[in-house]
Design an enzyme around this catalytic site. Structure first.
Site, PDB file in Angstrom:
ATOM      1  N   LYS A  10      13.603  54.506 -41.621  1.00 31.49           N
ATOM      2  CA  LYS A  10      13.066  55.782 -41.114  1.00 31.49           C
ATOM      3  C   LYS A  10      14.104  56.462 -40.242  1.00 31.49           C
ATOM      4  O   LYS A  10      14.973  55.816 -39.639  1.00 31.49           O
ATOM      5  CB  LYS A  10      11.768  55.587 -40.323  1.00 31.49           C
ATOM      6  CG  LYS A  10      11.865  54.772 -39.019  1.00 31.49           C
ATOM      7  CD  LYS A  10      12.289  55.559 -37.790  1.00 31.49           C
ATOM      8  CE  LYS A  10      12.430  54.653 -36.572  1.00 31.49           C
ATOM      9  NZ  LYS A  10      13.241  55.171 -35.484  1.00 31.49           N
ATOM     10  N   PRO A  94      20.639  49.287 -41.748  1.00 33.65           N
ATOM     11  CA  PRO A  94      21.425  48.778 -40.619  1.00 33.65           C
ATOM     12  C   PRO A  94      20.555  48.071 -39.586  1.00 33.65           C
ATOM     13  O   PRO A  94      19.440  48.523 -39.294  1.00 33.65           O
ATOM     14  CB  PRO A  94      22.045  50.050 -40.027  1.00 33.65           C
ATOM     15  CG  PRO A  94      22.051  51.045 -41.150  1.00 33.65           C
ATOM     16  CD  PRO A  94      20.862  50.720 -42.002  1.00 33.65           C
ATOM     17  N   VAL A  95      21.057  46.960 -39.029  1.00 34.39           N
ATOM     18  CA  VAL A  95      20.299  46.157 -38.053  1.00 34.39           C
ATOM     19  C   VAL A  95      20.492  46.746 -36.657  1.00 34.39           C
ATOM     20  O   VAL A  95      21.613  47.108 -36.275  1.00 34.39           O
ATOM     21  CB  VAL A  95      20.786  44.694 -38.094  1.00 34.39           C
ATOM     22  CG1 VAL A  95      20.060  43.855 -37.044  1.00 34.39           C
ATOM     23  CG2 VAL A  95      20.578  44.110 -39.493  1.00 34.39           C
ATOM     24  N   ALA A  96      19.383  46.817 -35.892  1.00 32.77           N
ATOM     25  CA  ALA A  96      19.407  47.376 -34.531  1.00 32.77           C
ATOM     26  C   ALA A  96      20.085  48.741 -34.513  1.00 32.77           C
ATOM     27  O   ALA A  96      20.860  49.069 -33.624  1.00 32.77           O
ATOM     28  CB  ALA A  96      20.085  46.417 -33.538  1.00 32.77           C
ATOM     29  N   GLY A  98      18.297  51.773 -34.887  1.00 36.38           N
ATOM     30  CA  GLY A  98      17.372  52.885 -34.653  1.00 36.38           C
ATOM     31  C   GLY A  98      16.782  53.416 -35.941  1.00 36.38           C
ATOM     32  O   GLY A  98      16.303  54.545 -36.001  1.00 36.38           O
ATOM     33  N   GLY A 101      14.586  48.941 -39.258  1.00 34.18           N
ATOM     34  CA  GLY A 101      14.773  47.940 -40.314  1.00 34.18           C
ATOM     35  C   GLY A 101      13.832  46.759 -40.151  1.00 34.18           C
ATOM     36  O   GLY A 101      13.232  46.289 -41.131  1.00 34.18           O
ATOM     37  N   GLY A 102      13.676  46.284 -38.918  1.00 34.35           N
ATOM     38  CA  GLY A 102      12.748  45.174 -38.677  1.00 34.35           C
ATOM     39  C   GLY A 102      11.322  45.590 -39.017  1.00 34.35           C
ATOM     40  O   GLY A 102      10.575  44.834 -39.648  1.00 34.35           O
ATOM     41  N   SER A 103      10.956  46.803 -38.648  1.00 30.12           N
ATOM     42  CA  SER A 103       9.604  47.293 -38.933  1.00 30.12           C
ATOM     43  C   SER A 103       9.376  47.394 -40.443  1.00 30.12           C
ATOM     44  O   SER A 103       8.288  47.076 -40.937  1.00 30.12           O
ATOM     45  CB  SER A 103       9.403  48.674 -38.298  1.00 30.12           C
ATOM     46  OG  SER A 103       9.601  48.600 -36.910  1.00 30.12           O
ATOM     47  N   ALA A 104      10.398  47.819 -41.176  1.00 27.50           N
ATOM     48  CA  ALA A 104      10.282  47.897 -42.642  1.00 27.50           C
ATOM     49  C   ALA A 104      10.015  46.503 -43.214  1.00 27.50           C
ATOM     50  O   ALA A 104       9.164  46.332 -44.101  1.00 27.50           O
ATOM     51  CB  ALA A 104      11.567  48.479 -43.241  1.00 27.50           C
ATOM     52  N   ASP A 136       6.536  51.074 -34.995  1.00 28.41           N
ATOM     53  CA  ASP A 136       7.026  51.781 -36.184  1.00 28.41           C
ATOM     54  C   ASP A 136       6.509  51.178 -37.495  1.00 28.41           C
ATOM     55  O   ASP A 136       6.778  51.718 -38.567  1.00 28.41           O
ATOM     56  CB  ASP A 136       8.563  51.734 -36.237  1.00 28.41           C
ATOM     57  CG  ASP A 136       9.219  52.523 -35.114  1.00 28.41           C
ATOM     58  OD1 ASP A 136       8.565  53.399 -34.534  1.00 28.41           O
ATOM     59  OD2 ASP A 136      10.402  52.256 -34.826  1.00 28.41           O
TER      60      ASP A 136
HETATM   61  P1  ATP Z   1      13.428  50.167 -33.850  1.00 27.75           P
HETATM   62  O1  ATP Z   1      12.299  49.800 -34.767  1.00 27.75           O
HETATM   63  O2  ATP Z   1      13.115  49.872 -32.419  1.00 27.75           O
HETATM   64  O3  ATP Z   1      14.047  51.505 -34.123  1.00 27.75           O
HETATM   65  P2  ATP Z   1      15.932  49.211 -34.732  1.00 27.75           P
HETATM   66  O4  ATP Z   1      15.831  49.906 -36.030  1.00 27.75           O
HETATM   67  O5  ATP Z   1      16.840  49.777 -33.699  1.00 27.75           O
HETATM   68  O6  ATP Z   1      14.509  49.046 -34.134  1.00 27.75           O
HETATM   69  P3  ATP Z   1      15.912  46.652 -36.006  1.00 27.75           P
HETATM   70  O7  ATP Z   1      16.869  46.594 -37.135  1.00 27.75           O
HETATM   71  O8  ATP Z   1      14.476  46.789 -36.318  1.00 27.75           O
HETATM   72  O9  ATP Z   1      16.372  47.763 -34.970  1.00 27.75           O
HETATM   73  O10 ATP Z   1      16.169  45.348 -35.120  1.00 27.75           O
HETATM   74  C1  ATP Z   1      15.792  45.234 -33.758  1.00 27.75           C
HETATM   75  C2  ATP Z   1      15.804  43.757 -33.389  1.00 27.75           C
HETATM   76  O11 ATP Z   1      14.660  43.140 -33.991  1.00 27.75           O
HETATM   77  C3  ATP Z   1      16.998  42.996 -33.931  1.00 27.75           C
HETATM   78  O12 ATP Z   1      18.065  42.999 -33.019  1.00 27.75           O
HETATM   79  C4  ATP Z   1      16.441  41.605 -34.156  1.00 27.75           C
HETATM   80  O13 ATP Z   1      16.683  40.785 -33.034  1.00 27.75           O
HETATM   81  C5  ATP Z   1      14.933  41.760 -34.286  1.00 27.75           C
HETATM   82  N1  ATP Z   1      14.368  41.475 -35.645  1.00 27.75           N
HETATM   83  C6  ATP Z   1      13.301  40.722 -35.911  1.00 27.75           C
HETATM   84  N2  ATP Z   1      13.030  40.664 -37.220  1.00 27.75           N
HETATM   85  C7  ATP Z   1      13.965  41.423 -37.826  1.00 27.75           C
HETATM   86  C8  ATP Z   1      14.204  41.753 -39.176  1.00 27.75           C
HETATM   87  N3  ATP Z   1      13.440  41.292 -40.182  1.00 27.75           N
HETATM   88  N4  ATP Z   1      15.238  42.570 -39.443  1.00 27.75           N
HETATM   89  C9  ATP Z   1      16.003  43.061 -38.419  1.00 27.75           C
HETATM   90  N5  ATP Z   1      15.838  42.734 -37.132  1.00 27.75           N
HETATM   91  C10 ATP Z   1      14.815  41.933 -36.824  1.00 27.75           C
END
Ligand code: ATP
Length: 303
Positions: A10, A94-96, A98, A101-104, A136
């Site tokens: 998102k 991308p991880v962390a 914004g 990705g975790g929410s997806a 999210d």
């Molecule tokens: P936000 O939903 O707050 O915008 P983000 O997109 O910045 O988050 P994510 O990729 O969701 O970041 O990851 C945030 C943290 O969640 C990661 O640093 C990790 O420690 C944790 N996490 C737990 N499960 C997952 C997953 N399946 N994929 C990615 N990160 C995960």
């Protein structure tokens, strides 16, 4: 048996943030859009309780937990059934960054588990489970373009007549969402209780006009994110100088996204930014929320 669900990244076209509530959460008025970068989550009911995480070559997955704290594993505990389960996550988001990705992954795991066991839980039940997993996660189920209120978990689809072309530039090192909110509080100790409303943005989405949308994009977390990572300001200026209609920090950052006027326009911006940045992706929005892409019999079931 195994079921694979695909869920999109998102971006926030509008992110209005109010003063923190008593429970510590910031009230949000946001407009989410799902864009065409996807994670795939496969849930299988054979084998031992386990999790594996892989990434496309451009995505560093070392920050993704491989224990019970992974949001996809937590999702399976929401409506326990069957098991033990193996969960396989293939990340393109991308991880962390914004981009939720975790929410997806949480939304994809909820849906995969529901379909694997033929639970057929109604949408409102899945949305309530999603809201317990994270702010999210409900949007990751719904997809498209939607307004989010409360902590972002109260989601309502909105009219969007555009096909929008985005360029996405992730950063090598993530930015902690709570840290960005804490910095927002330091910069805005007198923030109003009610977050800014996306009135002009809603009209721009309905018009389908990229120039109008570019002018209406808004992110209250951009200032604290750039204050923590000044190089993001340089990236946004470069993308706009190279022809993007508008660049902005995505959610809490550090990923930056650029709205372009067309597909050829987005290719020009990708080419220009690729000279200075290792990973430059293009994506369209809006795209669908979490959806099943395959259901398979496990090999041992077929014998
Ligand atoms: P936000 O939903 O707050 O915008 P983000 O997109 O910045 O988050 P994510 O990729 O969701 O970041 O990851 C945030 C943290 O969640 C990661 O640093 C990790 O420690 C944790 N996490 C737990 N499960 C997952 C997953 N399946 N994929 C990615 N990160 C995960």
């Amino acid at each position: 048996m195994s079921t694979t669900v695909r869920a999109a990244a998102k971006i926030n076209l509008h992110l209005g943030v109010g003063a923190p509530r008593e429970d510590g959460f910031h009230p949000l008025d946001t407009v989410y859009q799902a864009i065409s970068l996807y994670d795939d989550v496969t849930v299988s009911d054979a084998g031992a309780e386990s999790l594996s995480v892989a990434g496309t070559p451009q995505i560093d997955v070392t920050g993704v937990p491989t224990d019970a704290s992974n949001i996809a594993v937590r999702a399976l505990a929401e409506a326990p059934c069957g098991g033990p389960h193996h969960v396989q996550i293939t990340k393109q988001i991308p991880v962390a960054g914004g981009m939720a990705g975790g929410s997806a992954d949480g939304a994809a795991a909820l849906l995969a588990h529901d379909r694997l066991h033929d639970l057929g839980q109604p949408d409102d039940v899945l949305l309530a489970q999603a809201a317990r997993l994270g702010s999210d996660v409900p949007f990751s189920l719904v997809g498209g373009t939607a307004r989010g209120r409360g902590r972002g978990e109260v989601v309502e689809p909105i009219v969007d007549h555009g096909t929008w072309w985005w360029v996405v530039v992730p950063a090598a090192v993530g930015l902690s969402t709570p840290e960005v909110y804490r910095h927002f509080d330091r910069l805005h100790p007198d923030a109003p209780a009610q977050p800014a409303e996306p009135t002009e943005l809603l009209a721009a989405l309905a018009s389908g006009e990229p120039v109008r949308l570019a002018r209406a994009l808004h992110n209250d977390l951009q200032e604290p994110a750039i204050d923590l990572r000044p190089e993001l300001g340089d990236l946004i200026a470069l993308g706009e100088a190279e022809g993007a209609l508008r660049g902005m920090v995505s959610g809490s950052g550090p990923t930056c996204v650029f709205l372009c006027d067309s597909q050829p326009g987005s290719i020009e911006v990708v080419t220009a930014l690729s000279a200075s940045y290792d990973v430059v992706l293009s994506a369209i929005g809006p795209v669908a929320g979490a959806h099943v892409v395959s259901t398979r019999e496990a090999e041992w079931d077929l014998r």
